[in-house]
Motif scaffolding. Structure first.
Motif, mmCIF file in Angstrom:
data_model
loop_
_atom_site.group_PDB
_atom_site.id
_atom_site.type_symbol
_atom_site.label_atom_id
_atom_site.label_comp_id
_atom_site.label_asym_id
_atom_site.label_seq_id
_atom_site.Cartn_x
_atom_site.Cartn_y
_atom_site.Cartn_z
ATOM 1 N N LYS A 338 0.776 -1.271 0.053
ATOM 2 C CA LYS A 338 -0.016 -0.107 -0.044
ATOM 3 C C LYS A 338 0.875 1.150 0.091
ATOM 4 N N PHE A 339 1.900 1.213 0.813
ATOM 5 C CA PHE A 339 3.088 2.229 0.790
ATOM 6 C C PHE A 339 3.715 2.551 -0.592
ATOM 7 N N TYR A 340 3.905 1.540 -1.287
ATOM 8 C CA TYR A 340 4.401 1.417 -2.543
ATOM 9 C C TYR A 340 3.429 2.096 -3.599
ATOM 10 N N LEU A 341 2.114 2.149 -3.462
ATOM 11 C CA LEU A 341 1.189 2.450 -4.392
ATOM 12 C C LEU A 341 0.968 4.019 -3.851
ATOM 13 N N LYS A 342 1.084 4.463 -2.899
ATOM 14 C CA LYS A 342 0.986 5.706 -2.430
ATOM 15 C C LYS A 342 2.122 6.414 -2.934
ATOM 16 N N GLN A 343 3.418 5.815 -2.978
ATOM 17 C CA GLN A 343 4.599 6.641 -3.496
ATOM 18 C C GLN A 343 4.387 6.746 -4.886
ATOM 19 N N LEU A 344 3.718 5.873 -5.707
ATOM 20 C CA LEU A 344 3.482 5.796 -6.925
ATOM 21 C C LEU A 344 2.727 7.071 -7.269
ATOM 22 N N GLY A 345 1.814 7.170 -6.564
ATOM 23 C CA GLY A 345 0.614 8.454 -6.878
ATOM 24 C C GLY A 345 0.143 8.406 -8.087
ATOM 25 N N ASP A 346 0.077 9.421 -8.769
ATOM 26 C CA ASP A 346 -0.598 9.167 -10.208
ATOM 27 C C ASP A 346 0.082 8.257 -11.145
ATOM 28 N N LYS A 347 1.194 8.015 -10.858
ATOM 29 C CA LYS A 347 2.067 7.178 -11.734
ATOM 30 C C LYS A 347 1.534 5.641 -11.721
ATOM 31 N N ALA A 348 0.581 5.354 -10.695
ATOM 32 C CA ALA A 348 0.363 3.847 -10.494
ATOM 33 C C ALA A 348 -0.435 3.536 -11.664
ATOM 34 N N GLU A 349 -0.181 2.324 -12.204
ATOM 35 C CA GLU A 349 -1.035 1.761 -13.162
ATOM 36 C C GLU A 349 -1.986 0.575 -12.565
ATOM 37 N N LEU A 350 -2.780 0.045 -13.489
ATOM 38 C CA LEU A 350 -3.627 -1.013 -13.161
ATOM 39 C C LEU A 350 -2.548 -2.076 -12.805
ATOM 40 N N THR A 351 -1.429 -2.342 -13.443
ATOM 41 C CA THR A 351 -0.730 -3.407 -13.162
ATOM 42 C C THR A 351 -0.167 -3.468 -11.645
ATOM 43 N N ASP A 352 -0.015 -2.284 -11.118
ATOM 44 C CA ASP A 352 0.442 -2.132 -9.722
ATOM 45 C C ASP A 352 -0.516 -2.298 -8.677
ATOM 46 N N LEU A 353 -1.858 -1.730 -9.134
ATOM 47 C CA LEU A 353 -3.038 -2.321 -8.413
ATOM 48 C C LEU A 353 -3.268 -3.834 -8.191
ATOM 49 N N PHE A 354 -2.841 -4.426 -9.402
ATOM 50 C CA PHE A 354 -3.187 -5.951 -9.524
ATOM 51 C C PHE A 354 -2.222 -6.578 -8.540
ATOM 52 N N ALA A 380 -11.220 -7.906 0.697
ATOM 53 C CA ALA A 380 -10.329 -6.494 0.187
ATOM 54 C C ALA A 380 -9.833 -6.954 -1.023
ATOM 55 N N GLY A 381 -9.444 -8.076 -1.247
ATOM 56 C CA GLY A 381 -8.830 -8.660 -2.469
ATOM 57 C C GLY A 381 -9.827 -8.569 -3.524
ATOM 58 N N ASP A 382 -10.872 -9.124 -3.250
ATOM 59 C CA ASP A 382 -11.943 -9.290 -4.482
ATOM 60 C C ASP A 382 -12.245 -7.692 -4.893
ATOM 61 N N SER A 383 -12.566 -6.809 -3.743
ATOM 62 C CA SER A 383 -12.677 -5.469 -4.106
ATOM 63 C C SER A 383 -11.838 -4.602 -5.002
ATOM 64 N N VAL A 384 -10.409 -4.872 -4.777
ATOM 65 C CA VAL A 384 -9.331 -4.684 -5.605
ATOM 66 C C VAL A 384 -9.553 -5.073 -7.111
ATOM 67 N N PHE A 385 -10.013 -6.322 -7.315
ATOM 68 C CA PHE A 385 -10.024 -7.004 -8.608
ATOM 69 C C PHE A 385 -11.207 -6.471 -9.041
ATOM 70 N N ALA A 386 -12.373 -6.089 -8.400
ATOM 71 C CA ALA A 386 -13.520 -5.654 -9.015
ATOM 72 C C ALA A 386 -13.308 -4.199 -9.397
ATOM 73 N N ILE A 388 -10.458 -3.195 -10.733
ATOM 74 C CA ILE A 388 -9.652 -3.417 -11.859
ATOM 75 C C ILE A 388 -10.471 -3.810 -13.111
ATOM 76 N N GLN A 389 -11.360 -4.532 -12.588
ATOM 77 C CA GLN A 389 -12.332 -5.191 -13.858
ATOM 78 C C GLN A 389 -13.519 -4.234 -14.261
ATOM 79 N N ALA A 390 -13.683 -3.065 -13.552
ATOM 80 C CA ALA A 390 -14.561 -2.160 -13.778
ATOM 81 C C ALA A 390 -13.863 -1.159 -14.706
ATOM 82 N N ALA A 398 -8.800 -9.785 -14.511
ATOM 83 C CA ALA A 398 -9.471 -9.628 -13.155
ATOM 84 C C ALA A 398 -10.475 -10.698 -12.872
ATOM 85 N N PRO A 399 -11.402 -11.024 -13.729
ATOM 86 C CA PRO A 399 -12.322 -12.078 -13.299
ATOM 87 C C PRO A 399 -11.550 -13.390 -13.154
ATOM 88 N N LEU A 400 -10.601 -13.653 -13.586
ATOM 89 C CA LEU A 400 -9.860 -14.942 -13.523
ATOM 90 C C LEU A 400 -9.296 -14.793 -12.171
#
Length: 487
Positions: A338-354, A380-386, A388-390, A398-400
């Motif tokens: 989560k800290f990694y994603l925070k440091q990425l900020g606007d540079k975070a991509e869907l692969t990072d969220l994955f 928590a994990g399902d909400s993340v993948f959901a 991404i799917q959206a 994401a559905p996989l």
């Protein structure tokens, strides 16, 4: 007025003499200093502190004697230059230029006087004047290259390349070209120049800094085998040099020579240098080596140290999160990711969220967690993948992953899981290189159909499994079961 000025000038001469060490790289002939003028010049130096007025008179007397002789102005001026007395050397330079503006040794001397004061622009002008008279003057080309090395490196490169055309054996020009390319992060060019330099320079004259830069340029261009080969030779130049030890360690890790790497990392393990000398990469490479050796606790410790040196290295934060997960420190892994994603900020991509979803998936599959913890990780994990799917409804991944994380009991068929696998399988239609993902989805759908006695569907999915992988053991088992049911 003049007396007061010269008193100030002579005092500044004392300051320069105390702080500047002049070693003029002549490249020009200096006539021998007349003994009479040498005595007078030494008198100026001796008096400049104790009696500036007398020093002024002595220098004025000396200048009257030499002001019409270009050779004497040069020899006396060179004397003051080498003694570090800028004002007197400068007076000689000015008078010499006024007397003989095309006298090449005088122009070279004038350039060196400007260099003493670090007036590189004026120095460059002097050397340019020499080159206007003689464009092949290698000494002037060298000094101009030195002048422009840090203020206009492209001009310096032109000068050095001209030196190489005039004198192909000039290995010092190769070294300077390497230095400039290295400082400009043009590492491939640096490698080429340093290679020529070290091929030509006598072993007893090899420059340590050039050797460091050469190895680091090779490292930057990912020529790790070359680094490993050369560092063994270069480390004899200075056995205590940290850069050589660092390059030996890094190249051993990159070349998968792990036994050598363990030996080479002794400069880290034994703390051979002050803490401030170590870089983020020293500890990151140590962490990578420990990871390769499956020593995850040690790898974590090194990456934690690396990030105390530079906490902005987002790649290191991500790697630390992965190491926590591999060491079964699940919650630390999640928080670090989560800290990694925070440091990425606007540079975070869907692969990072994955990747965060994968952290939750790993957590949900831990054997020693409570049902409540598992449910929390799944949600928590399902909400993340959901999410991404959206964002990417056309992607099967994401559905996989939603199917995988929602398996609560692998021995029982679950409608929710089946639905996600069906979505994923449909999205894979027409795509290439998805056989592994297809097998995952079809395997579950075949299992579900068998468990629900949906034999027609079971046959369909079984055939699809075996079409992708004829030796698939699960597919063979279902095939045998279905054939037995047909009898």
């Amino acid at each position: 007025m003049k007396k007061n000025f010269f008193r100030a000038v002579l005092f500044s001469a004392f300051l320069l003499a105390g702080t500047v060490s002049v070693n003029a790289q002549n490249g020009y002939e200096v006539p021998p200093l007349d003994p009479e003028y040498a005595e007078m010049a030494n008198q100026v130096i001796d008096l400049q502190l104790s009696d500036p007025d007398a020093a002024n008179k002595a220098f004025t007397k000396l200048m009257r004697k030499i002001r019409k002789s270009e050779e004497d102005l040069l020899s006396v001026g060179q004397f003051f230059l080498e003694k570090g007395v800028y004002p007197c050397a400068n007076q000689c330079s000015r008078q010499l230029y006024e007397l003989a503006p095309t006298y090449v040794p005088g122009l070279m001397f004038g350039g060196e006087v400007c260099m003493m004061r670090k007036d590189y622009g004026a120095a460059g002008q002097k050397f340019d004047e020499v080159l206007a008279i003689d464009s092949t003057n290698i000494a002037a080309l060298k000094r101009n290259a030195f002048v422009y090395k840090n203020i206009n490196p492209h001009v310096a490169v032109e000068m050095l390349q001209k030196i190489k055309r005039l004198d192909p054996s000039n290995y010092e020009a190769d070294k300077e070209l390497g230095d400039i390319a290295y400082n400009m992060n043009e590492f491939a060019d640096a490698v080429a120049s340093y290679k020529s330099y070290f091929a030509a320079v006598p072993k007893d004259k090899r420059d340590v800094r050039a050797a460091e830069n050469y190895l680091q340029s090779l490292y930057a261009t990912q020529k790790f085998i070359d680094v490993a080969q050369l560092v063994t030779d270069f480390e004899t130049l200075d056995p205590k040099d940290m850069v050589f030890k660092r390059m030996k360690f890094f190249s051993a890790v990159e070349n998968y020579e792990f036994d050598q790497a363990k030996t080479a990392m002794s400069y880290i393990v034994n703390k051979e240098y002050p803490d401030s000398n170590y870089l983020y990469l020293d500890y990151a490479y140590a962490g990578n080596l420990m990871k390769e050796l499956n020593d995850f606790p040690a790898a974590i410790q090194y990456y934690e140290k690396a990030l105390t040196i530079d906490s902005t290295k987002v790649g290191g934060i991500k790697e630390l999160a992965t190491l926590y997960r591999q060491n079964k420190e699940i919650d630390k892994g999640i928080e670090t990711y989560k800290f990694y994603l925070k440091q990425l900020g606007d540079k975070a991509e869907l692969t990072d969220l994955f990747g965060l979803g994968q952290q939750y998936l790993a957590a949900s599959q831990m054997a020693d967690i409570t049902p409540e913890q598992k449910a929390a990780y799944v949600a928590a994990g399902d909400s993340v993948f959901a999410a991404i799917q959206a964002e990417r409804p056309d992607s099967y991944q994401a559905p996989l992953m939603r199917a995988a994380i929602n398996i609560t009991d692998g021995s029982k068929p679950e409608d929710k899981v089946k639905g996600f696998y069906e979505q994923a399988l449909k999205l894979m239609e027409g795509k290439e290189n998805v056989d592994a993902a297809k097998l995952q989805a079809i395997r579950y759908l075949a299992f579900y159909a068998v468990q629900k006695d949906m034999l027609d569907d079971a046959r369909k999915y079984c055939d699809q499994l075996l079409a992708i992988d004829p030796e698939n053991s699960f597919g063979k088992q279902i095939d045998s079961y279905l054939k037995s049911m047909e009898k």
